[in-house]
Design a protein around this motif. Structure first.
Motif, short mmCIF file in Angstrom:
data_model
loop_
_atom_site.label_atom_id
_atom_site.label_comp_id
_atom_site.label_asym_id
_atom_site.label_seq_id
_atom_site.Cartn_x
_atom_site.Cartn_y
_atom_site.Cartn_z
N ARG A 234 -4.40 9.91 -0.23
CA ARG A 234 -4.07 8.46 1.26
C ARG A 234 -4.19 6.88 0.47
NH1 ARG A 234 -2.94 13.67 2.76
NH2 ARG A 234 -2.72 14.27 4.76
N TYR A 235 -5.39 6.77 -0.42
CA TYR A 235 -5.88 5.80 -1.20
C TYR A 235 -6.38 4.78 0.42
CZ TYR A 235 -3.33 6.96 -5.38
OH TYR A 235 -3.19 8.19 -5.85
N ALA A 236 -6.85 5.97 1.22
CA ALA A 236 -7.39 5.13 2.77
C ALA A 236 -8.96 4.20 2.74
CB ALA A 236 -7.41 5.89 3.51
N GLY A 237 -9.39 4.32 1.85
CA GLY A 237 -10.51 3.60 1.24
C GLY A 237 -12.10 4.63 1.86
N PRO A 238 -12.27 3.72 2.76
CA PRO A 238 -13.89 4.08 4.06
C PRO A 238 -13.31 5.48 4.30
CG PRO A 238 -13.23 1.61 3.39
CD PRO A 238 -12.21 2.06 3.08
N ARG A 239 -11.77 5.00 5.09
CA ARG A 239 -11.61 6.42 6.08
C ARG A 239 -11.38 7.58 5.33
NH1 ARG A 239 -8.95 6.59 11.40
NH2 ARG A 239 -9.31 4.59 12.82
N GLU A 240 -11.27 7.34 3.94
CA GLU A 240 -11.21 8.31 2.44
C GLU A 240 -12.02 9.66 2.05
OE1 GLU A 240 -7.51 10.62 0.07
OE2 GLU A 240 -7.19 8.24 0.56
N ALA A 241 -12.55 8.77 2.52
CA ALA A 241 -14.16 8.36 1.66
C ALA A 241 -14.73 9.30 2.63
CB ALA A 241 -15.01 7.65 1.80
N HIS B 242 1.02 -0.67 -0.15
CA HIS B 242 -0.12 0.21 -0.28
C HIS B 242 0.74 1.09 -0.14
CE1 HIS B 242 -3.15 3.07 0.91
NE2 HIS B 242 -3.94 2.67 1.07
N PRO B 243 0.70 2.07 -1.07
CA PRO B 243 1.86 3.23 -1.00
C PRO B 243 1.37 4.11 -0.03
CG PRO B 243 -0.14 3.45 -2.45
CD PRO B 243 -0.04 2.49 -1.83
N TRP B 244 0.46 4.38 0.47
CA TRP B 244 0.70 5.57 2.24
C TRP B 244 1.16 4.81 3.16
CZ3 TRP B 244 0.18 10.31 1.53
CH2 TRP B 244 0.16 10.94 2.24
N ALA C 272 -12.08 6.08 -3.32
CA ALA C 272 -10.38 6.41 -2.06
C ALA C 272 -9.76 5.20 -2.30
CB ALA C 272 -10.70 7.19 -1.11
N GLY C 273 -9.85 3.97 -3.10
CA GLY C 273 -9.64 2.60 -3.19
C GLY C 273 -8.36 2.21 -4.01
N ILE C 274 -7.52 1.44 -3.68
CA ILE C 274 -6.50 1.16 -4.49
C ILE C 274 -6.05 -0.48 -4.37
CG2 ILE C 274 -4.57 1.16 -2.77
CD1 ILE C 274 -2.67 2.08 -4.76
N GLY C 275 -6.32 -0.81 -5.47
CA GLY C 275 -6.19 -2.30 -5.75
C GLY C 275 -7.09 -3.57 -5.16
N ASP C 276 -6.95 -4.00 -4.42
CA ASP C 276 -7.93 -5.02 -3.64
C ASP C 276 -7.58 -4.83 -1.84
OD1 ASP C 276 -8.39 -6.10 -6.15
OD2 ASP C 276 -6.88 -7.53 -6.33
N PHE C 277 -7.49 -3.88 -1.60
CA PHE C 277 -7.09 -3.69 -0.20
C PHE C 277 -8.45 -3.45 0.18
CE2 PHE C 277 -2.46 -2.56 -0.94
CZ PHE C 277 -2.11 -2.77 -0.43
N TYR C 278 -9.74 -3.12 -0.81
CA TYR C 278 -10.54 -2.15 -0.22
C TYR C 278 -12.02 -3.19 -0.63
CZ TYR C 278 -8.04 1.25 2.69
OH TYR C 278 -6.50 1.81 2.65
N PRO C 279 -13.83 -3.37 -0.14
CA PRO C 279 -14.24 -4.03 -1.14
C PRO C 279 -15.34 -3.13 -1.45
CG PRO C 279 -14.42 -5.01 1.34
CD PRO C 279 -13.69 -3.77 1.38
#
Length: 381
Positions: free
Chosen positions: A259-266, A136-138, A288-295
């Protein structure tokens, strides 16, 4: 009317011209901490009210509350730590209670040092990003941070130069714009991509229930393969001029590092647009997702935890073109089989554009595609 600022007050930590002159005369005498681009941009977002109600970089109590509870210590919803990290050897003789200068190439702000504290990088990554994987980049960014954090109020003295001044407005200015246009319901749209037909369908569906659409592209450091900032702006300018009614859209940049932090960043994205004055905010698939880190729809589910957020999220499923419906639809509006559907693949769109080829008209407006292709190499390398 535009929404109330998050936390109730639109923060302004920009020194008046007379005060800035006094500070500039003294700033070279202060101990200094050097900022990277991410922290410098965060600082200006604090000062200009984009991060209201923050008045500076977080102290320990707020930082730990955000990690554990996704709220500031005073219980205001907040999901992403906005912090200033330093290495021990950079701290010098700085101690709590000092006034220091913050520099980015040259002095840009002063800071009242309220607290200096340590933290656990792995815990920060796992709490905020849901992972400590170096893929994960961040996570990599967090692991490279200094071992200490400095918290305290800031005062912006020398604003950063905007790379696109014609598209730059701050929250106090957008609120004036919305009032002048008579917009009572304003929908915010976050993007780091050039627009395809799926984006347009979401935007127009939302605009059908609102007075105005606030398209707010993220400008700044991105990962390889993302669209360049100038390409995104050019593509949106063409789309708005050709396919939206006059004065229904405001195109304004947001300087910010993903940050590509998915739910929190949304949730963080929604808070920023609330401060700009938006009453509603679009949350799409894999926001705000990246790859397969978040549903795919985790970023929509998290909003259930924030009934007091003060901005209404609008949730959209993936849009696609249906040959039988003869238009852009989604699973809620189209009864037809997968054989009749043309899915929009970001990989496919990028490949076509990179080769100088026009994507199908069902996928991207020809005018938008031509604007992107005209750049020759439209992607971050």
């Amino acid at each position: 009317m535009p929404s109330r600022p998050h936390g109730g007050i639109l923060v302004n930590r920009v020194a008046t011209s007379s005060r800035a002159e006094r500070i500039r005369d003294e700033i070279n005498e202060l101990q200094k901490v050097s900022l990277d681009e991410t922290s410098a941009v965060d600082l200006e977002n604090i000062a200009r009210g984009v991060y209201s109600p923050l008045q500076g970089f977080m102290v320990r109590e707020d930082f730990e509350s955000v990690l554990l509870n996704m709220r500031l210590a005073n219980d205001v919803p907040w999901t992403i730590p906005i912090v200033l990290d330093v290495k021990r050897d950079e701290l010098g003789e700085i101690s709590e209670g000092d006034e220091i200068a913050l520099t980015y190439k040259s002095p840009i702000a002063t800071m009242e040092v309220e607290e200096i504290f340590g933290y656990d990088k792995k815990e920060m990554a796992e709490r905020v990003l849901g992972t400590s994987s170096p893929e994960h980049p961040w996570v990599r960014k967090i692991m490279e941070m200094g071992d200490l954090m400095i918290g305290g109020r800031i005062t912006l003295v020398n604003p950063l130069q905007s790379p696109y001044p014609e598209y730059t407005l701050w929250p106090h200015e957008t609120r004036i714009l919305f009032r002048e246009r008579g917009w009572r319901y304003i929908v915010g749209f976050q993007t780091r991509n050039a627009p395809h037909m799926g984006h347009e369908a979401i935007q127009k569906t939302a605009l059908a229930i609102a007075d105005g659409l606030f398209i707010n592209p993220v400008i700044g450091r991105k990962k390889a393969g993302d669209f360049r900032d100038d390409v995104i702006l050019s593509a949106y300018k063409v789309l708005i001029e050709n396919y939206f009614p006059r004065d229904t859209v405001a195109l304004v940049i947001l300087r910010y590092e993903m940050r590509y932090a998915g739910p929190r960043e949304a949730v963080h994205h929604a808070i920023m647009r609330k401060n700009y004055g938006c009453t509603h905010f679009i949350v799409g698939r894999d926001h705000a997702g990246i790859g397969d880190f978040y549903p795919p729809y985790a970023a929509q589910e998290i909003f259930k935890q924030f009934p007091d957020l003060g901005i209404t999220p609008l949730f959209f499923r993936e849009f696609f073109y249906c040959k039988k419906c003869i238009g852009m639809v989604n699973e809620k509006t189209c009864p037809h089989s997968e054989d009749d559907r043309i899915r929009i693949s970001g990989t496919m769109v990028r490949k076509s554009l990179e080769e100088g080829k026009m994507p199908p008209a069902e996928v991207m407006r020809p005018e938008v595609a031509r604007a992107i292709i005209s750049f020759g190499d439209p992607f971050v390398r």
